[in-house]
Design a protein around this motif. Structure first.
Motif, PDB file in Angstrom:
ATOM      1  N   THR A 189       2.461  16.366  -0.581  1.00 25.20           N
ATOM      2  CA  THR A 189       2.694  16.367   0.836  1.00 25.20           C
ATOM      3  C   THR A 189       2.298  15.043   1.483  1.00 25.20           C
ATOM      4  O   THR A 189       1.947  14.005   0.736  1.00 25.20           O
ATOM      5  N   TRP A 190       3.018  14.767   2.660  1.00 26.40           N
ATOM      6  CA  TRP A 190       2.806  13.499   3.325  1.00 26.40           C
ATOM      7  C   TRP A 190       2.486  13.566   4.717  1.00 26.40           C
ATOM      8  O   TRP A 190       2.923  14.488   5.309  1.00 26.40           O
ATOM      9  N   VAL A 191       1.322  12.944   5.152  1.00 25.80           N
ATOM     10  CA  VAL A 191       0.910  12.897   6.607  1.00 25.80           C
ATOM     11  C   VAL A 191       0.573  11.697   7.280  1.00 25.80           C
ATOM     12  O   VAL A 191      -0.070  11.051   6.560  1.00 25.80           O
ATOM     13  N   LEU A 192       0.609  11.597   8.470  1.00 23.39           N
ATOM     14  CA  LEU A 192       0.303  10.273   9.051  1.00 23.39           C
ATOM     15  C   LEU A 192      -0.817  10.553  10.017  1.00 23.39           C
ATOM     16  O   LEU A 192      -1.551   9.686  10.665  1.00 23.39           O
TER      17      LEU A 192
ATOM     18  N   GLU B 176       0.803  -1.162  -0.214  1.00 21.71           N
ATOM     19  CA  GLU B 176       0.173   0.074   0.118  1.00 21.71           C
ATOM     20  C   GLU B 176       0.619   1.224  -0.237  1.00 21.71           C
ATOM     21  O   GLU B 176       0.566   2.255  -0.721  1.00 21.71           O
ATOM     22  N   PHE B 177       2.145   1.177   0.802  1.00 24.31           N
ATOM     23  CA  PHE B 177       2.939   2.433   0.706  1.00 24.31           C
ATOM     24  C   PHE B 177       3.508   2.701  -0.808  1.00 24.31           C
ATOM     25  O   PHE B 177       3.404   3.691  -1.116  1.00 24.31           O
ATOM     26  N   ALA B 178       3.810   1.472  -1.276  1.00 25.10           N
ATOM     27  CA  ALA B 178       4.321   1.845  -2.655  1.00 25.10           C
ATOM     28  C   ALA B 178       3.195   2.286  -3.636  1.00 25.10           C
ATOM     29  O   ALA B 178       3.390   3.100  -4.598  1.00 25.10           O
ATOM     30  N   GLU B 179       2.197   1.726  -3.367  1.00 23.46           N
ATOM     31  CA  GLU B 179       0.832   2.126  -4.406  1.00 23.46           C
ATOM     32  C   GLU B 179       0.790   3.632  -4.090  1.00 23.46           C
ATOM     33  O   GLU B 179       0.405   4.425  -5.192  1.00 23.46           O
ATOM     34  N   VAL B 180       0.652   4.173  -2.847  1.00 26.07           N
ATOM     35  CA  VAL B 180       0.277   5.606  -2.794  1.00 26.07           C
ATOM     36  C   VAL B 180       1.648   6.552  -3.571  1.00 26.07           C
ATOM     37  O   VAL B 180       1.138   7.507  -4.192  1.00 26.07           O
TER      38      VAL B 180
ATOM     39  N   LEU C  57       9.746   7.637   9.076  1.00 24.89           N
ATOM     40  CA  LEU C  57      11.105   7.677   8.367  1.00 24.89           C
ATOM     41  C   LEU C  57      10.982   7.755   6.975  1.00 24.89           C
ATOM     42  O   LEU C  57      11.563   8.235   6.001  1.00 24.89           O
ATOM     43  N   ALA C  58       9.909   6.682   6.472  1.00 22.50           N
ATOM     44  CA  ALA C  58       9.793   6.457   5.189  1.00 22.50           C
ATOM     45  C   ALA C  58       9.283   7.683   4.529  1.00 22.50           C
ATOM     46  O   ALA C  58       9.568   8.096   3.447  1.00 22.50           O
ATOM     47  N   MET C  59       8.266   8.245   5.219  1.00 20.84           N
ATOM     48  CA  MET C  59       7.716   9.535   4.956  1.00 20.84           C
ATOM     49  C   MET C  59       8.723  10.746   4.649  1.00 20.84           C
ATOM     50  O   MET C  59       8.670  11.302   3.640  1.00 20.84           O
TER      51      MET C  59
END
Length: 569
Positions: free
Chosen positions: A360-363, A340-344, A390-392
């Protein structure tokens, strides 16, 4: 290995550097400081209390700005502090040009801006253009003026359906639960028109087809730009226009528990969201912001809260003549999954490429369950949360952090008698156990051994506006500062390391094939590897020297629920 962006495209600016600011990253030569910024969200009620009343305020924020500088962020976004009856904690605005006495004064806002700028921090303020409070002078005038009046034309007043107009104009649901319509009683005491409120009944939606509304918000923008704000976060940016004729909509599953969330509603073909006319509003705002490009404060920006169905739909808000950024909620919505991370990533970056915008990236934020809890809670959730962070942070673009995540805070279970969220009150009889947003809004701990954990000058043992849990003392800023392995020190190290490559690593990301449970990518000299599986995994070839790990440093293999950065010499 899949390349998902190409900086050689003529529409994608190549990264470059100039000088740095004391609090954050270097600024691109074009002055677009937001393109790779780290922005820290301050939920004003729950960040810091300056006067001891148990509610956070502007002087409290000002007193804690050194924490944000030391953390290493570039900017702070402050949730609404305007005059408001506080039915939705400030997102129900009664006066857009003043500060609610609960939070301070206009002078306090000026002091905050001045101090933040001294520390090298940009300031983004929240703007709420979809609706006002029902206490706003415009809405009070609309109620008094009656049907067909210019005053009512500023809002969505409509006649009801049925023989006596006693049925709502359509079947639209409120995001907060229940119907999106409320019928008024006219001045003569008879049942009257209905008004639209996509959120609480005390938050009537504005009619953006009325030119007065657009003129008013341009004036509001200029009021705060003239005071020195650096940008705006645009609340419900996708919701200003509703489809002509107000047709019925496809309703969510009636057997589902609780109200339809914004995420669920955004997945439908909704006549109240993401209408094409909304983009004319942001073209106008783009011109307003551009008027300030040559001011001493430098370029200004706006970021859209746009819950849209696809990455392509979100990207339309950042076309070159519209807003500068749009929140990427697909990253927040992703499960703990390498796939899922890769798909985003592979969906997001190409969608922005035609417009030359950065993602932009947000958790986490003030509307969702904190990501440590979403990822399983406890030590497991914390490990996954640090790895996802860390990935974000390694990806190109801007990262938005929510207050308290640098402390590893989890969602708090708030007792029913302490609840304050209107979405909970509107649905409490049918809600899921975790419905409502109070649990992510509990005031954060700064120090001491018991509540209020130095949140403000109130006496030890007293509770702020939302009670803090026992056992938070080890999570406070004071307890974690300088503590080896603490989440706070991890964030500080990660943000410091990020500044060394944020602008120079480029905007091309290559997804690496490192196994089914591994999310790995290369960005210039940076390689990030995240193990979302249950067993250690080997590292890809040629990863370079270890820069930082979210857990135990890898020695040939990477532990489960861990991410690491590697950098070529």
């Amino acid at each position: 290995m899949v390349a998902v962006n190409d900086p050689s495209s003529p529409s994608t600016p190549s990264p470059s550097t100039s000088g740095g600011t004391p609090g954050g990253s270097a600024v691109p030569e074009d002055g677009a400081w937001w393109r790779h910024a780290v922005v820290y969200q301050v939920y004003v009620r729950s960040f810091a209390d300056g006067d001891g009343d148990g509610v956070g305020d502007l002087p409290g924020i000002t007193s804690r700005l050194p924490h944000l500088r030391d953390l290493g962020v570039d900017a702070l976004w402050i949730t609404p502090f305007y005059t408001s009856p506080q039915r939705d904690h400030g997102y129900d605005v009664a006066d857009y040009r003043d500060v609610d006495p609960l939070f301070g004064s206009l002078s306090d806002a000026d002091d905050l801006l001045a101090r933040a700028h001294e520390l090298g921090l940009k300031v983004i303020v929240d703007l709420v253009p979809n609706h006002t409070s029902d206490r706003h002078p415009w809405f009070q005038a609309a109620l008094a003026a009656g049907p067909g009046s210019p005053e009512r034309a500023r809002y969505m007043f409509v006649e009801g359906r049925g023989e006596d107009g006693d049925l709502p104009p359509n079947n639209w649901p409120s995001v907060f639960g229940g119907d999106a319509w409320t019928r008024v009683t006219e001045a003569d005491g008879t049942p009257g028109q209905w008004y639209l409120h996509l959120f609480d009944s005390t938050q009537p939606d504005l009619n953006w087809r009325n030119p007065e509304v657009g003129d008013e918000f341009e004036s509001v923008l200029r009021f705060w730009l003239d005071r020195g704000v650096d940008g705006f976060r645009v609340d419900v940016a996708h919701g200003l226009f509703k489809e002509e004729g107000l047709p019925d909509t496809e309703l969510p599953d009636p057997d589902a528990d609780g109200p339809a969330s914004m995420v669920e509603l955004a997945g439908l073909d909704e006549p109240m969201w993401d209408q094409p006319e909304v983009h004319e509003v942001y073209r106008r705002w783009h011109r307003v912001l551009a008027d300030y490009d040559d001011s001493p404060r430098g370029r200004r920006m706006a970021v859209a809260e746009s819950w849209a169905r696809t990455a392509e739909a979100i990207a339309r808000y950042v076309r070159p003549d519209e807003l500068q950024q749009s929140f990427n909620f697909h990253w927040l919505s992703a499960a703990w999954s390498a796939e899922e991370f890769a798909e985003v990533v592979t969906e997001t970056l190409p969608s922005l490429l035609p417009y030359g915008a950065t993602p932009t990236w947000v958790l986490s934020n003030h509307d969702v369950v904190r990501h440590v809890t979403r990822y399983g809670g406890g030590e497991l959730g914390l490990a996954r949360g640090r790895a996802a962070t860390l990935a974000m942070l390694g990806l190109p673009g801007s990262a938005y952090l929510y207050q308290g995540e640098e402390l590893g805070l989890e969602q708090v279970e708030v007792a029913p008698e302490d609840r304050t969220d209107p979405s909970w009150f509107r649905t409490k009889d049918t809600a899921k156990p975790d419905i409502g947003r109070d649990g992510c809004r509990v005031p954060i701990p700064w120090g001491d051994e018991e509540p209020p954990y130095a949140f403000g000058p109130a006496a030890a043992g007293s509770q702020p506006w939302l009670p803090q849990p026992d056992g938070w003392a080890p999570l406070s800023v004071a307890a974690q500062t300088g503590a080896v392995g603490s989440t706070l020190e991890f964030y500080r190290r990660a943000l410091a390391a990020r500044r060394t490559f944020a602008l120079t690593a480029g905007e091309e990301v290559e997804i690496l094939d490192a196994g089914a449970d591994v999310f790995a990518y290369r960005r210039g000299p940076l390689v990030c590897v995240l193990n979302a599986g249950s067993a250690p995994v080997g590292l890809p070839d040629g990863v370079g020297a270890l820069v930082l790990s979210s857990g135990v440093d890898p020695t040939g293999t990477l532990a489960p629920d861990t991410a690491a950065w590697f950098l070529d010499d």
